[in-house]
Design a protein around this motif. Structure first.
Motif, PDB file in Angstrom:
ATOM      1  N   PRO A  22      71.094  51.748  17.083  1.00 57.01           N
ATOM      2  CA  PRO A  22      69.925  51.332  18.011  1.00 57.01           C
ATOM      3  C   PRO A  22      68.700  52.950  17.163  1.00 57.01           C
ATOM      4  CG  PRO A  22      72.440  52.159  19.303  1.00 57.01           C
ATOM      5  CD  PRO A  22      72.273  53.240  18.207  1.00 57.01           C
ATOM      6  N   THR A  56      68.361  43.400  18.501  1.00 56.14           N
ATOM      7  CA  THR A  56      67.345  43.334  16.954  1.00 56.14           C
ATOM      8  C   THR A  56      66.572  42.904  17.983  1.00 56.14           C
ATOM      9  OG1 THR A  56      67.596  41.725  16.009  1.00 56.14           O
ATOM     10  CG2 THR A  56      69.139  43.534  15.042  1.00 56.14           C
ATOM     11  N   VAL A  57      65.175  44.140  18.210  1.00 57.15           N
ATOM     12  CA  VAL A  57      63.428  43.385  18.533  1.00 57.15           C
ATOM     13  C   VAL A  57      63.154  43.682  16.738  1.00 57.15           C
ATOM     14  CG1 VAL A  57      64.316  44.053  20.977  1.00 57.15           C
ATOM     15  CG2 VAL A  57      64.061  46.025  19.094  1.00 57.15           C
ATOM     16  N   TYR A  65      64.268  46.085  14.613  1.00 57.70           N
ATOM     17  CA  TYR A  65      64.922  47.138  14.750  1.00 57.70           C
ATOM     18  C   TYR A  65      66.121  47.000  15.330  1.00 57.70           C
ATOM     19  CZ  TYR A  65      60.532  49.816  12.911  1.00 57.70           C
ATOM     20  OH  TYR A  65      59.839  49.892  12.268  1.00 57.70           O
ATOM     21  N   ARG A  67      68.303  47.201  17.504  1.00 51.21           N
ATOM     22  CA  ARG A  67      68.248  48.046  19.603  1.00 51.21           C
ATOM     23  C   ARG A  67      69.731  48.398  20.702  1.00 51.21           C
ATOM     24  NH1 ARG A  67      66.933  43.978  24.262  1.00 51.21           N
ATOM     25  NH2 ARG A  67      66.882  45.937  25.249  1.00 51.21           N
ATOM     26  N   GLU A  92      68.641  51.046  30.605  1.00 46.69           N
ATOM     27  CA  GLU A  92      68.553  49.147  30.588  1.00 46.69           C
ATOM     28  C   GLU A  92      69.060  48.739  31.680  1.00 46.69           C
ATOM     29  OE1 GLU A  92      68.217  47.961  25.796  1.00 46.69           O
ATOM     30  OE2 GLU A  92      69.815  48.893  27.031  1.00 46.69           O
ATOM     31  N   GLU A 391      60.187  51.297  18.891  1.00 43.58           N
ATOM     32  CA  GLU A 391      61.005  51.936  18.362  1.00 43.58           C
ATOM     33  C   GLU A 391      61.669  53.513  18.292  1.00 43.58           C
ATOM     34  OE1 GLU A 391      63.492  49.615  18.572  1.00 43.58           O
ATOM     35  OE2 GLU A 391      62.329  48.113  19.679  1.00 43.58           O
ATOM     36  N   LEU A 394      62.742  54.992  21.157  1.00 43.03           N
ATOM     37  CA  LEU A 394      63.984  54.090  21.832  1.00 43.03           C
ATOM     38  C   LEU A 394      64.407  55.295  21.229  1.00 43.03           C
ATOM     39  CD1 LEU A 394      66.181  52.136  22.909  1.00 43.03           C
ATOM     40  CD2 LEU A 394      65.876  50.924  20.698  1.00 43.03           C
ATOM     41  N   THR A 405      64.277  50.257  27.407  1.00 43.94           N
ATOM     42  CA  THR A 405      64.483  48.895  26.703  1.00 43.94           C
ATOM     43  C   THR A 405      62.772  48.920  26.006  1.00 43.94           C
ATOM     44  OG1 THR A 405      65.350  47.170  28.440  1.00 43.94           O
ATOM     45  CG2 THR A 405      64.439  46.552  27.259  1.00 43.94           C
ATOM     46  N   ALA A 409      61.276  43.226  23.755  1.00 43.11           N
ATOM     47  CA  ALA A 409      62.352  42.539  24.143  1.00 43.11           C
ATOM     48  C   ALA A 409      61.449  41.144  25.045  1.00 43.11           C
ATOM     49  CB  ALA A 409      63.825  43.614  24.974  1.00 43.11           C
TER      50      ALA A 409
END
Length: 460
Positions: A22, A56-57, A65, A67, A92, A391, A394, A405, A409
């Motif tokens: 992640p 991914t996002v 990236y 996730r 999340e 990201e 994250l 999240t 997303a």
């Protein structure tokens, strides 16, 4: 299997095995295409497939990236930085549960488990359910002067299936569906499966703006609009009564349908709800209202519903049947018992208190940050401090055993669509899943991360 899916499977395997973690950034699509000796268009399909699977996002101009996972068995989190604390904290997932809930549900089910009663409960349920089910759910939806017509109620296996059935009934393949620019992620995947084109619509502090609906409809006709007027996920915005009335007038003027998602509205107390009529009350002939018991009770045994104008109910019922989205007989009978026995009311009141307590923890630990949250909700929208990218934050959170999240997303068009605005540097923090002491630990840790610099979070 098509080549792009085979390649996507390879990347997915790398993510599952931990070779891609992640927060890791994937190669730009053109570089990915060269490495795998595929066309740029095929690489783009691979990246879309990975996003569709929730692996991914992406953010326009910033890359794609890996996730953190949203579903069981849970996100691929590192061990918590605090050696005395071994619990990973998932912010999340957002399915609340309160003490004593399971015992309440079990007691109410005992009469249903008698063989003669169970035999009838295990029969196939039609999309229209039963008269007792329609009456019970109509009473559940009633608020203020709003008294829904039980004849318009239809039942799905859960809220997601109710949304899918409503959208399938309204938006043909290739049709345009207007959605808030930040929307429930499942709607993006449902629209992709139905072949619908999502059109992001702007809003403000009061919710979706009717001018945005009118402008998008003038550009090319919309078939429907999906929105969450109450406790919008992820922003926490609840649309004021005046805005609701204006939006209802816009739907009528444009001859446009709305799918109104009310899944979180139960968290508002009766006083607030009475002053906020749903669109289904203001424009009943242009609105499909969807709801479920998954958040009120539990995700594993639930019922979704669609309230349609009675004259339109047959069309929605056909969509639910064709998609295989109708409710199971046992689940429908169980939820009716929970409604009639007062169990749902008891659990909802407990969850309202629980959500308020968790919001108090949020305010305590994230004081001074740009956080947007309704004091009644189970989530918050956190606009990150200057210098942080969603990201990067994250990835730093994951290294401390915490999953949140990122904004991408929820963003419509953030996967590289022409003219799409970048996803904001923000994260949604879901408060429902962890125990309160774990939640306090996680919020304090996230606050400490945010007060530092991004480079401080990079491991040696």
């Amino acid at each position: 299997m098509e080549d792009y899916r085979r390649i996507a499977d390879t990347v997915a395997a790398d993510i599952a095995a931990g070779r891609l973690r992640p927060g890791d950034r994937l190669a730009p699509q053109r570089a990915f295409a060269r490495v795998h000796r595929i066309a740029d268009s095929t690489a783009a399909r691979v990246y879309r497939e990975l996003a569709r699977r929730g692996l991914t996002v992406g953010e326009v101009g910033r890359g794609t990236y890996v996730r953190a996972a949203q579903h069981a068995p849970g996100p691929a989190l590192a061990e918590p930085a605090d050696p005395a604390r071994r619990t990973r904290v998932n912010l999340e997932l957002n399915y609340p549960e309160v003490p004593g809930q399971a015992a309440l549900l079990a007691r109410s089910l005992e009469p249903l488990l008698r063989p003669d009663v169970l035999s009838a409960a295990l029969a196939v349920a039609p999309a229209t359910g039963s008269a007792p089910a329609r009456d019970a759910f109509a009473a559940l939806l009633a608020r203020g002067d709003f008294r829904p017509d039980p004849a318009g109620l239809l039942f799905a296996g859960n809220g997601r299936q109710a949304i899918a059935g409503a959208l399938a009934a309204l938006v043909p393949p290739g049709g345009r569906l207007g959605v808030e620019a930040l929307t429930y992620p499942l709607v993006k995947s449902v629209a992709a499966r139905l072949g619908s084109t999502l059109v992001p619509l702007a809003g403000d502090a009061y919710g979706l703006h009717p001018d945005a609906v009118r402008e998008a409809h003038r550009s090319a006709p919309l078939h429907a609009v999906y929105l969450q007027p109450t406790l919008h996920n992820p922003l926490g915005v609840t649309m004021a009564a005046g805005r609701r009335a204006e939006l209802a007038g816009t739907l009528r003027a444009l001859d446009l349908w709305a799918v109104e998602d009310a899944v979180w509205s139960f968290l508002l107390d009766d006083g607030r709800q009475a002053g906020l009529p749903p669109l289904a009350a203001l424009a009943p002939e242009r609105t499909l209202l969807v709801d479920s018991l998954s958040k009120r009770l539990a995700p594993g045994l639930t019922t979704g519903l669609v309230l349609a104008p009675p004259a339109y109910a047959d069309r929605v019922a056909a969509a639910l049947r064709s998609g295989g989205w109708t409710a199971g007989g046992f689940a429908l009978n169980a939820t009716v018992r929970w409604l009639l026995d007062g169990v749902v009311t008891t659990v909802v009141e407990a969850k309202r208190r629980d959500a308020a307590a968790r919001q108090a923890l949020l305010r305590e630990h994230l004081d001074g940050f740009r956080v947007r949250a309704d004091p009644a909700s189970y989530f918050a929208w956190w606009e990150l401090p200057e210098g942080w990218r969603a990201e990067t934050f994250l990835a730093a959170a994951v290294r401390h055993g915490i999953a949140v999240t990122p904004a991408a997303a929820f963003a419509v068009g953030a996967e590289g669509a022409h003219g799409a605005a970048p996803a904001p540097n923000a994260v949604r923090v879901a408060l429902a899943a962890p125990a309160t002491d774990d939640l306090a630990y996680a919020l304090g840790t996230l606050a400490a991360i945010a007060r530092g610099a991004p480079e401080d979070s990079v491991p040696d």
